[in-house]
Every structure is written in structure tokens, then in C-alpha cells.
Write an enzyme that holds these catalytic residues in place. Structure first.
Site, PDB file in Angstrom:
ATOM      1  N   SER A  82       0.839  -1.196   0.000  1.00  0.00           N
ATOM      2  CA  SER A  82       0.000   0.000   0.000  1.00  0.00           C
ATOM      3  C   SER A  82       0.882   1.256   0.000  1.00  0.00           C
ATOM      4  O   SER A  82       1.589   1.497  -0.971  1.00  0.00           O
ATOM      5  CB  SER A  82      -0.976  -0.047   1.184  1.00  0.00           C
ATOM      6  OG  SER A  82      -1.957   0.951   1.060  1.00  0.00           O
ATOM      7  N   GLU A  87     -12.746   9.478 -12.750  1.00  0.00           N
ATOM      8  CA  GLU A  87     -12.908  10.533 -13.741  1.00  0.00           C
ATOM      9  C   GLU A  87     -12.068  10.211 -14.972  1.00  0.00           C
ATOM     10  O   GLU A  87     -11.288   9.274 -14.983  1.00  0.00           O
ATOM     11  CB  GLU A  87     -12.440  11.882 -13.170  1.00  0.00           C
ATOM     12  CG  GLU A  87     -13.169  12.353 -11.937  1.00  0.00           C
ATOM     13  CD  GLU A  87     -12.586  13.650 -11.404  1.00  0.00           C
ATOM     14  OE1 GLU A  87     -11.954  14.400 -12.188  1.00  0.00           O
ATOM     15  OE2 GLU A  87     -12.760  13.918 -10.211  1.00  0.00           O
ATOM     16  N   HIS A  91      -3.954  -0.461  -4.582  1.00  0.00           N
ATOM     17  CA  HIS A  91      -5.421  -0.663  -4.465  1.00  0.00           C
ATOM     18  C   HIS A  91      -6.047  -0.306  -5.818  1.00  0.00           C
ATOM     19  O   HIS A  91      -7.064   0.367  -5.890  1.00  0.00           O
ATOM     20  CB  HIS A  91      -6.014   0.219  -3.366  1.00  0.00           C
ATOM     21  CG  HIS A  91      -5.454   0.009  -2.006  1.00  0.00           C
ATOM     22  ND1 HIS A  91      -5.819  -1.031  -1.177  1.00  0.00           N
ATOM     23  CD2 HIS A  91      -4.522   0.720  -1.307  1.00  0.00           C
ATOM     24  CE1 HIS A  91      -5.146  -0.946  -0.032  1.00  0.00           C
ATOM     25  NE2 HIS A  91      -4.353   0.098  -0.101  1.00  0.00           N
TER      26      HIS A  91
END
Length: 271
Positions: A132, A150, A174
Site C-alpha cells: 500500500s 474521472e 489498491h
């Protein structure tokens, strides 16, 4: 599980399996020496470093590591701590936990401890893993934050300077789980000399010293390669306007697939 002790850099997309097969964590354990492993856990990215450090210490202890120390660095001055530095000289594996990548870099970048970790990694003396936030810091340029969902645009991504372990890549983690494809593309549009690496949860991009990267785990690794991109309006548009990217190459790799970082070519598990 292959009992290889060849060192590697393991870039993990977060949420790696800590309970069942633990394939990725087992691979880190073996690549760090297995039962002879002397591990350093650095939980500095986390807001709860004691809790996180203890959890990984327990996992690798169950696997049978010879020694495990949590280097609970909460101040930059500790990056010069002689006891921590002595252990970095002895250890065979370093694990950077998740949390906040800006916090991690703020505490570790340019410290004697981190410089020595980088040296030993590049000499092939230790295995380094980051999950992460610990994955996000691997490049010279780092995604510090931003949005998702977006079209690619400059306001979608906040950039900072990472730890430069693999300087030529920009990592996002992720990845498909949080719909970050456009974010990574936006980052690469601004840094077309880099290679984008997007890593899903419970998935690892493992970089070998010979330049090959191998995928481990249940998800995918997305490669964003701008090497043959011949046009983008990145320099000309406002931050919230869409970015055009002509002839950008995208690869989706899954468990066992390999990709050469420098040749920018692929090899599959049965080849």
C-alpha cells in the site's frame, strides 16, 4: 511454494492475505532467507505503528523467521539511530507497511538508515517489500493522493518525491479496487519518461535484479507504458480538463506473467 532465497523488491498493492495462504507474505519470508530470515518491519506510514508492527511480527514469527524487529520510527532523528542502523546491516529483509506515503517519506527519505536500505537492496543483499503506502514510495516520483472515477486530468493526481528504490516507475496501489486507472494515466502524462505500475489488492509486482518483474497474487498488475505515445495535450489544458493520450500502451498482467522493466516486453508463464 518455491524455496527461493534470491533477493527481490516486492511491491504489494495492499490488503495482502494475512490469514489463509499468505502467498505474498510467504514469498517475502522465503526471499529473505526463510528460517534464517532476520526481518526489519518499518510501520512508520501507519497511524497505529505499534498495532501494525505487532501484527506483521506475529505473522512472520509464525512462519519461523530467525529474528524480527519492529523499527518504530516516529521522528526523522531516529533514521540516524545507531541501533537501528546496526540491525539494517544484519537483516535479510525489510518490510514497509501501509498507511500514509507522505508520512513515510517525511520520516525516512534521505536518512542514513534509508540510504543504507537502498544500497543493500541494489547490491542484492536484502529483500525489500512495501505494501500500500509502502508500495507507493518505490519510485522517484510518487502519487501522494488524488481522486478516482474521472477521465484523466491533472487535478486527479497529487505528486511528490518518493524513496527512489525503483526510480523509473510510478506506482499506484489498491488499483482496480479503487478505480485508479485514470489517476495513474494522469501521473504518467506529466512524467512520460516513467513507467506506470498499477497493482491490485492482494497482488504483488516482484522485481528481480535481472530486470524481470513477476506478478504474484489474486489480482492484476496494470502497466501504463508511454514509450510510443506521440501526442498529449497535458501541457496545454487546465487542471480539470481531460487529457488526451495518443498511442499509450496498456498491459494487464496476472499471476505468473512477467514483464521486463528495461526492454518493456512481456513473457508469459508457459513461455
Amino acid at each position: 511454494m518455491p524455496q527461493s532465497t534470491k533477493t527481490a523488491i516486492m511491491v504489494i498493492g495492499g490488503a495482502e492475505d494475512k490469514v489463509h495462504g499468505r502467498e505474498i507474505l510467504q514469498t517475502f519470508f522465503y526471499r529473505s532467507g526463510g528460517s534464517e530470515a532476520r526481518l526489519a518491519i518499518i510501520p512508520s506510514a501507519s497511524r497505529e505503528p505499534t498495532l501494525v508492527g505487532d501484527r506483521y511480527q506475529g505473522i512472520f514469527g509464525e512462519m519461523g523467521a530467525k529474528e524480527i524487529r519492529v523499527l518504530d520510527i516516529r521522528d526523522r532523528a531516529q533514521g540516524s539511530d545507531s541501533q537501528f542502523q546496526d540491525y539494517i546491516e544484519e537483516c535479510t529483509g525489510v518490510f514497509l507497511t501501509g498507511g500514509d506515503q507522505l508520512r513515510l517519506c517525511g520520516l525516512l527519505s534521505d536518512t542514513p538508515l534509508m540510504e543504507r536500505v537502498r544500497q543493500r537492496v541494489h547490491l542484492g543483499e536484502i529483500t525489500l517489500a512495501g505494501t500500500s503506502a509502502g508500495a507507493a514510495v518505490m519510485g522517484h516520483h510518487m502519487i501522494a493522493g488524488g481522486g478516482s472515477g474521472e477521465s484523466p486530468n491533472k487535478s486527479l493526481v497529487d505528486m511528490a518525491i518518493g524513496l527512489g528504490i525503483i526510480p523509473e516507475v510510478i506506482v499506484d496501489q489498491h488499483f482496480l479496487n479503487r478505480n485508479r486507472t485514470a489517476r495513474l494515466m494522469s501521473a504518467i502524462a506529466g512524467h512520460p519518461d516513467r513507467l506506470g505500475i498499477g497493482i491490485d489488492e492482494d497482488t504483488c509486482a516482484m522485481f528481480e535484479r535481472d530486470g524481470w518483474m513477476q506478478v504474484l497474487g489474486k489480482g492484476t498488475v496494470t502497466i501504463i507504458d508511454p514509450g510510443e505515445m506521440f501526442q498529449t495535450n497535458h501541457q496545454d489544458v487546465d487542471p480539470t480538463n481531460p487529457i488526451s493520450l495518443h498511442n499509450m500502451r496498456v498491459h494487464i498482467l496476472c499471476h505468473g506473467d512477467r514483464y521486463h522493466l528495461h526492454k518493456r516486453s512481456m513473457r508469459f508463464i508457459d513461455s
